[in-house]
Design an enzyme around this catalytic site. Structure first.
Site, PDB file in Angstrom:
ATOM      1  N   ASN A   9      41.938  19.140 -35.565  1.00  0.00           N
ATOM      2  CA  ASN A   9      42.265  17.736 -35.803  1.00  0.00           C
ATOM      3  C   ASN A   9      41.015  17.066 -36.365  1.00  0.00           C
ATOM      4  O   ASN A   9      40.042  16.877 -35.644  1.00  0.00           O
ATOM      5  CB  ASN A   9      42.680  17.106 -34.457  1.00  0.00           C
ATOM      6  CG  ASN A   9      42.857  15.601 -34.544  1.00  0.00           C
ATOM      7  OD1 ASN A   9      42.892  15.023 -35.629  1.00  0.00           O
ATOM      8  ND2 ASN A   9      42.985  14.971 -33.383  1.00  0.00           N
ATOM      9  N   LYS A  11      40.759  14.075 -37.337  1.00  0.00           N
ATOM     10  CA  LYS A  11      40.718  12.641 -36.997  1.00  0.00           C
ATOM     11  C   LYS A  11      40.361  11.834 -38.257  1.00  0.00           C
ATOM     12  O   LYS A  11      40.747  12.232 -39.358  1.00  0.00           O
ATOM     13  CB  LYS A  11      39.742  12.409 -35.842  1.00  0.00           C
ATOM     14  CG  LYS A  11      40.038  13.330 -34.653  1.00  0.00           C
ATOM     15  CD  LYS A  11      39.281  12.987 -33.412  1.00  0.00           C
ATOM     16  CE  LYS A  11      39.676  13.960 -32.310  1.00  0.00           C
ATOM     17  NZ  LYS A  11      39.023  13.667 -31.035  1.00  0.00           N
ATOM     18  N   HIS A  93      48.414  11.586 -29.531  1.00  0.00           N
ATOM     19  CA  HIS A  93      47.016  11.869 -29.197  1.00  0.00           C
ATOM     20  C   HIS A  93      46.456  10.705 -28.373  1.00  0.00           C
ATOM     21  O   HIS A  93      46.842   9.556 -28.587  1.00  0.00           O
ATOM     22  CB  HIS A  93      46.201  12.058 -30.479  1.00  0.00           C
ATOM     23  CG  HIS A  93      44.814  12.552 -30.220  1.00  0.00           C
ATOM     24  ND1 HIS A  93      43.803  11.721 -29.797  1.00  0.00           N
ATOM     25  CD2 HIS A  93      44.283  13.798 -30.269  1.00  0.00           C
ATOM     26  CE1 HIS A  93      42.709  12.435 -29.610  1.00  0.00           C
ATOM     27  NE2 HIS A  93      42.962  13.706 -29.888  1.00  0.00           N
ATOM     28  N   GLU A  95      43.843   9.113 -28.543  1.00  0.00           N
ATOM     29  CA  GLU A  95      43.251   8.030 -29.344  1.00  0.00           C
ATOM     30  C   GLU A  95      44.340   7.117 -29.919  1.00  0.00           C
ATOM     31  O   GLU A  95      44.122   5.914 -30.074  1.00  0.00           O
ATOM     32  CB  GLU A  95      42.358   8.632 -30.445  1.00  0.00           C
ATOM     33  CG  GLU A  95      41.069   9.187 -29.841  1.00  0.00           C
ATOM     34  CD  GLU A  95      40.480  10.389 -30.552  1.00  0.00           C
ATOM     35  OE1 GLU A  95      40.837  10.653 -31.717  1.00  0.00           O
ATOM     36  OE2 GLU A  95      39.648  11.086 -29.925  1.00  0.00           O
ATOM     37  N   GLU A 163      45.111  17.649 -23.151  1.00  0.00           N
ATOM     38  CA  GLU A 163      43.773  17.181 -23.492  1.00  0.00           C
ATOM     39  C   GLU A 163      43.333  16.123 -22.485  1.00  0.00           C
ATOM     40  O   GLU A 163      43.717  14.947 -22.609  1.00  0.00           O
ATOM     41  CB  GLU A 163      43.766  16.557 -24.899  1.00  0.00           C
ATOM     42  CG  GLU A 163      44.205  17.514 -25.979  1.00  0.00           C
ATOM     43  CD  GLU A 163      43.687  17.079 -27.346  1.00  0.00           C
ATOM     44  OE1 GLU A 163      42.937  17.846 -27.942  1.00  0.00           O
ATOM     45  OE2 GLU A 163      44.023  15.963 -27.781  1.00  0.00           O
ATOM     46  N   GLY A 169      35.619  14.911 -27.024  1.00  0.00           N
ATOM     47  CA  GLY A 169      34.412  14.450 -27.713  1.00  0.00           C
ATOM     48  C   GLY A 169      33.234  14.172 -26.798  1.00  0.00           C
ATOM     49  O   GLY A 169      32.266  13.538 -27.216  1.00  0.00           O
ATOM     50  N   SER A 209      36.541  19.232 -26.225  1.00  0.00           N
ATOM     51  CA  SER A 209      35.220  19.867 -26.270  1.00  0.00           C
ATOM     52  C   SER A 209      35.266  21.395 -26.326  1.00  0.00           C
ATOM     53  O   SER A 209      34.396  22.075 -25.764  1.00  0.00           O
ATOM     54  CB  SER A 209      34.355  19.393 -25.086  1.00  0.00           C
ATOM     55  OG  SER A 209      34.133  17.990 -25.172  1.00  0.00           O
TER      56      SER A 209
HETATM   57  P1  PGA Z   1      37.072  17.395 -29.418  1.00  0.00           P
HETATM   58  O1  PGA Z   1      38.477  16.645 -29.650  1.00  0.00           O
HETATM   59  O2  PGA Z   1      37.291  18.850 -29.675  1.00  0.00           O
HETATM   60  O3  PGA Z   1      36.139  16.750 -30.420  1.00  0.00           O
HETATM   61  O4  PGA Z   1      36.684  17.131 -27.994  1.00  0.00           O
HETATM   62  C1  PGA Z   1      39.661  17.237 -29.223  1.00  0.00           C
HETATM   63  C2  PGA Z   1      40.841  16.418 -29.667  1.00  0.00           C
HETATM   64  O5  PGA Z   1      40.807  15.186 -29.580  1.00  0.00           O
HETATM   65  O6  PGA Z   1      41.851  16.995 -30.107  1.00  0.00           O
END
Ligand code: PGA
Length: 249
Positions: A9, A11, A93, A95, A163, A169, A209
């Site tokens: 992803n 983003k 997601h 976010e 997640e 992140g 992560s």
């Molecule tokens: P990350 O994000 O691997 O940067 O922690 C995972 C995600 O939001 O899918």
């Protein structure tokens, strides 16, 4: 048997120059035996899909609107994603849930829209740090699954991504026991709702992560069928390392 999946992803990262990473990834990735998916920003979807043509790389959107079309400035429909070459779409997601107030009901409606265009929905769920600390993780996951998944889910139509919000992140990762507990719970919930065959065919990805250095141990956990990767999917070398770990798992 569920085929493993490495999903990236991007983003809100990447302009044209970033597509060089896709060429590198394709060049370095042979027959891995796992499904590889990259979800770039909508602006790059067509070009990435073209670059991926003839290769074992699929592309997806990061969101879609529940409506077929209409007066929804700035939104993208499932049909538009399909037209741009996507086979998948990430929905719900954390976010999107946080930045845009997306509810479980909305995620379910978007999933129906994705299915109507034959897109596989990658539906994301996960608890916040406060919910984890309060001991309510499985309740939260159960509620999100019940609300975000429409009836009629099957392996080809749905991938679930677990997640934990606090792991996205941040460099923080749950223990392998915590991942196993949630993935086993998701599996039994899917079987109870959609039946033995469909429930067992739906892939469950871990996200938050994931890096080449921790991928192998995460992929060894029961009911982990792959990963949804944010930051580490932006570099072909890192995402390639995760794909290698998955194909060896
Ligand atoms: P990350 O994000 O691997 O940067 O922690 C995972 C995600 O939001 O899918």
């Amino acid at each position: 048997m569920r085929r493993k999946m490495a999903a990236g992803n991007w983003k809100m990262n990447g302009t044209s120059a970033q597509l060089a990473e896709v060429d590198t990834l394709i060049a370095q990735t042979g027959d891995t035996g796992v499904d590889i998916l990259l979800c770039p920003p909508a602006t790059l979807l067509s070009r990435m899909s073209m670059a991926a043509e003839g290769h074992a790389l699929q592309t997806g959107g990061q969101d879609c609107h529940p409506a077929e079309k209409g007066a929804h400035t700035g939104d993208v429909s499932a049909e538009m994603l399909r037209d741009a070459g996507a086979t998948h779409v990430i929905l719900g997601h954390s976010e999107r849930r946080t930045d845009h107030g997306e509810t479980d009901d909305l995620v379910a409606a978007k999933t129906v829209a994705a299915w109507s265009e034959n897109l596989t929905a990658v539906v994301c769920i996960g608890e916040s740090e406060a919910e984890r600390d309060a001991g309510t993780t499985l309740d939260v996951i159960g509620t999100q699954l019940a609300g975000s998944l429409p009836n009629g889910a099957t392996g080809p139509r749905l991938v679930v991504a677990y997640e934990p919000v606090w792991a996205i992140g941040t460099g923080k990762v749950p223990t392998l026991e915590q991942i196993a507990e949630v993935h086993d719970f998701i599996r039994s919930t899917l079987i109870a709702r959609f039946g033995e065959t469909a429930g067992n065919s739906i892939r469950i990805l871990y996200g938050g992560s994931v890096k080449p250095s921790n991928a192998a141990e995460i992929f060894a956990v029961s009911n982990v069928d792959g990963a949804l990767v944010g930051g580490a999917s932006l570099k072909a070398a890192d995402f390639g390392g995760i794909i290698t770990a998955l194909s060896a798992a």
